[in-house]
Design a protein around this motif. Structure first.
Motif, PDB file in Angstrom:
ATOM      1  N   SER A   2     -18.833  79.195  12.265  1.00  0.00           N
ATOM      2  CA  SER A   2     -19.704  80.370  12.402  1.00  0.00           C
ATOM      3  C   SER A   2     -19.275  81.459  11.427  1.00  0.00           C
ATOM      4  CB  SER A   2     -19.619  80.919  13.834  1.00  0.00           C
ATOM      5  OG  SER A   2     -20.333  82.145  13.927  1.00  0.00           O
ATOM      6  N   ARG A  20     -20.493  84.514  11.856  1.00  0.00           N
ATOM      7  CA  ARG A  20     -20.766  85.730  12.611  1.00  0.00           C
ATOM      8  C   ARG A  20     -19.483  86.533  12.819  1.00  0.00           C
ATOM      9  NH1 ARG A  20     -22.347  86.979  17.966  1.00  0.00           N
ATOM     10  NH2 ARG A  20     -21.106  85.250  18.773  1.00  0.00           N
ATOM     11  N   SER A  64     -17.973  86.098  16.210  1.00  0.00           N
ATOM     12  CA  SER A  64     -18.046  84.680  16.586  1.00  0.00           C
ATOM     13  C   SER A  64     -17.032  84.295  17.668  1.00  0.00           C
ATOM     14  CB  SER A  64     -17.794  83.832  15.335  1.00  0.00           C
ATOM     15  OG  SER A  64     -17.429  82.516  15.690  1.00  0.00           O
ATOM     16  N   LEU A  65     -17.534  83.599  18.692  1.00  0.00           N
ATOM     17  CA  LEU A  65     -16.635  83.061  19.720  1.00  0.00           C
ATOM     18  C   LEU A  65     -15.740  81.970  19.125  1.00  0.00           C
ATOM     19  CD1 LEU A  65     -19.105  82.676  22.740  1.00  0.00           C
ATOM     20  CD2 LEU A  65     -17.363  84.442  22.413  1.00  0.00           C
ATOM     21  N   ASN A  66     -16.313  81.181  18.220  1.00  0.00           N
ATOM     22  CA  ASN A  66     -15.528  80.087  17.615  1.00  0.00           C
ATOM     23  C   ASN A  66     -14.387  80.623  16.762  1.00  0.00           C
ATOM     24  OD1 ASN A  66     -16.875  77.277  18.185  1.00  0.00           O
ATOM     25  ND2 ASN A  66     -18.528  78.770  17.982  1.00  0.00           N
ATOM     26  N   GLU A 112     -23.103  75.140  17.831  1.00  0.00           N
ATOM     27  CA  GLU A 112     -24.296  74.296  17.677  1.00  0.00           C
ATOM     28  C   GLU A 112     -25.480  75.189  17.335  1.00  0.00           C
ATOM     29  OE1 GLU A 112     -25.012  70.831  20.263  1.00  0.00           O
ATOM     30  OE2 GLU A 112     -26.677  71.992  21.076  1.00  0.00           O
ATOM     31  N   ARG A 153     -29.331  72.119  17.901  1.00  0.00           N
ATOM     32  CA  ARG A 153     -28.806  70.782  18.236  1.00  0.00           C
ATOM     33  C   ARG A 153     -28.102  70.112  17.061  1.00  0.00           C
ATOM     34  NH1 ARG A 153     -27.547  70.074  22.792  1.00  0.00           N
ATOM     35  NH2 ARG A 153     -28.353  68.061  23.374  1.00  0.00           N
TER      36      ARG A 153
HETATM   37  C1  LIG Z   1     -30.048  79.919  15.323  1.00  0.00           C
HETATM   38  C2  LIG Z   1     -29.289  79.528  16.571  1.00  0.00           C
HETATM   39  C3  LIG Z   1     -29.514  78.293  17.140  1.00  0.00           C
HETATM   40  C4  LIG Z   1     -28.797  77.898  18.266  1.00  0.00           C
HETATM   41  N1  LIG Z   1     -29.011  76.655  18.787  1.00  0.00           N
HETATM   42  C5  LIG Z   1     -28.266  76.233  19.843  1.00  0.00           C
HETATM   43  C6  LIG Z   1     -28.389  74.900  20.341  1.00  0.00           C
HETATM   44  O1  LIG Z   1     -29.156  74.101  19.855  1.00  0.00           O
HETATM   45  N2  LIG Z   1     -27.599  74.528  21.385  1.00  0.00           N
HETATM   46  C7  LIG Z   1     -26.698  75.396  21.958  1.00  0.00           C
HETATM   47  O2  LIG Z   1     -25.993  74.995  22.889  1.00  0.00           O
HETATM   48  N3  LIG Z   1     -26.556  76.661  21.488  1.00  0.00           N
HETATM   49  C8  LIG Z   1     -27.311  77.097  20.456  1.00  0.00           C
HETATM   50  N4  LIG Z   1     -27.158  78.360  19.967  1.00  0.00           N
HETATM   51  C9  LIG Z   1     -26.181  79.246  20.612  1.00  0.00           C
HETATM   52  C10 LIG Z   1     -24.885  79.286  19.807  1.00  0.00           C
HETATM   53  O3  LIG Z   1     -24.296  78.026  19.686  1.00  0.00           O
HETATM   54  C11 LIG Z   1     -23.928  80.258  20.483  1.00  0.00           C
HETATM   55  O4  LIG Z   1     -24.491  81.536  20.390  1.00  0.00           O
HETATM   56  C12 LIG Z   1     -22.556  80.247  19.874  1.00  0.00           C
HETATM   57  O5  LIG Z   1     -21.754  81.169  20.594  1.00  0.00           O
HETATM   58  C13 LIG Z   1     -22.563  80.683  18.444  1.00  0.00           C
HETATM   59  O6  LIG Z   1     -21.254  80.565  17.949  1.00  0.00           O
HETATM   60  P1  LIG Z   1     -20.417  81.820  17.498  1.00  0.00           P
HETATM   61  O7  LIG Z   1     -20.274  82.710  18.714  1.00  0.00           O
HETATM   62  O8  LIG Z   1     -19.116  81.252  17.059  1.00  0.00           O
HETATM   63  O9  LIG Z   1     -21.170  82.504  16.394  1.00  0.00           O
HETATM   64  C14 LIG Z   1     -27.865  78.789  18.855  1.00  0.00           C
HETATM   65  C15 LIG Z   1     -27.656  80.040  18.262  1.00  0.00           C
HETATM   66  C16 LIG Z   1     -28.347  80.409  17.137  1.00  0.00           C
HETATM   67  C17 LIG Z   1     -28.087  81.753  16.498  1.00  0.00           C
END
Ligand SMILES: Cc1cc2nc3c(=O)[nH]c(=O)nc-3n(C[C@H](O)[C@H](O)[C@H](O)COP(=O)(O)O)c2cc1C
Length: 174
Positions: free
Chosen positions: A10, A12, A15-17, A77, A80
């Motif tokens: 990520s 972001r 970001s949680l990751n 993710e 998906r």
């Molecule tokens: C464009 C977009 C698409 C996403 N699609 C999915 C998904 O398909 N499945 C899911 O479980 N989460 C989905 N999410 C949620 C993210 O995985 C979740 O917000 C995650 O915390 C993002 O990681 P980060 O916090 O490290 O940025 C999506 C988020 C975004 C912004």
């Protein structure tokens, strides 16, 4: 000293990751250092026609990744699948001849995100990477875990993360 290169899927800021990888840095067992590679978002779009040597940041990334004893990946993710920016970084590694088999541990911050994890496993094993499964854990994070300090303060999650890192160290020593 075990040299672990951590890659967040990520870009972001909150970001949680990335927070999970920062918490892992703080929990690294004795004899292990974890560096988070910060430059993935600045890599050009991979194109096999491009010479990596023409891009100092690509060259730096490939050298650093090749040096590491193992990779630690935390990837969200998107739709998906693997976020495009992160797949782009992996594609640069695919095109790198010096990047041979390497051990990798996967941290998953969301129990829902099974498709991206499956896709990552397929991509990484296709790249001849060895996924250290006992060191690959799902530690479901909530919004409140956006700060690494909050992850470290969660005793259950911190213990699972520390145990995964110990297991990675053991796998690398074996
Ligand atoms: C464009 C977009 C698409 C996403 N699609 C999915 C998904 O398909 N499945 C899911 O479980 N989460 C989905 N999410 C949620 C993210 O995985 C979740 O917000 C995650 O915390 C993002 O990681 P980060 O916090 O490290 O940025 C999506 C988020 C975004 C912004």
């Amino acid at each position: 000293m075990l040299d672990i290169l951590a890659l967040s899927g990520s870009l972001r800021a909150a970001s949680l990751n990335t927070a999970l990888l920062r918490a892992a840095q703080a929990l690294a067992p004795a004899g292990m250092t974890i560096e988070i590679y910060e430059g993935l978002g600045a890599l050009p779009l991979f194109n096999p026609d491009l010479d990596p040597r023409a891009f100092p940041n690509v060259t730096a990334f490939l050298i650093r990744a090749a040096q590491a004893d193992a990779l630690l990946i935390a990837c969200p993710e998107y739709a998906r699948g693997i976020p495009g920016a992160f797949k782009n970084a992996l594609d640069w590694l695919v095109g790198c001849e010096d990047f041979g088999a390497k051990k990798v541990a996967l941290l998953n911050a969301s129990a829902r995100a099974t498709a991206a994890q499956d896709a990552l496993r397929l991509v990484l094993t296709t790249m001849a990477m060895e996924i250290v499964e006992p060191a690959s854990v799902t530690v479901p994070l909530a919004g409140a875990h956006g700060d690494p300090a909050a992850i470290l303060a969660d005793a259950e999650i911190a213990a699972r993360l520390a145990s995964a890192l110990e297991t990675l160290a053991e796998a690398l020593a074996a």
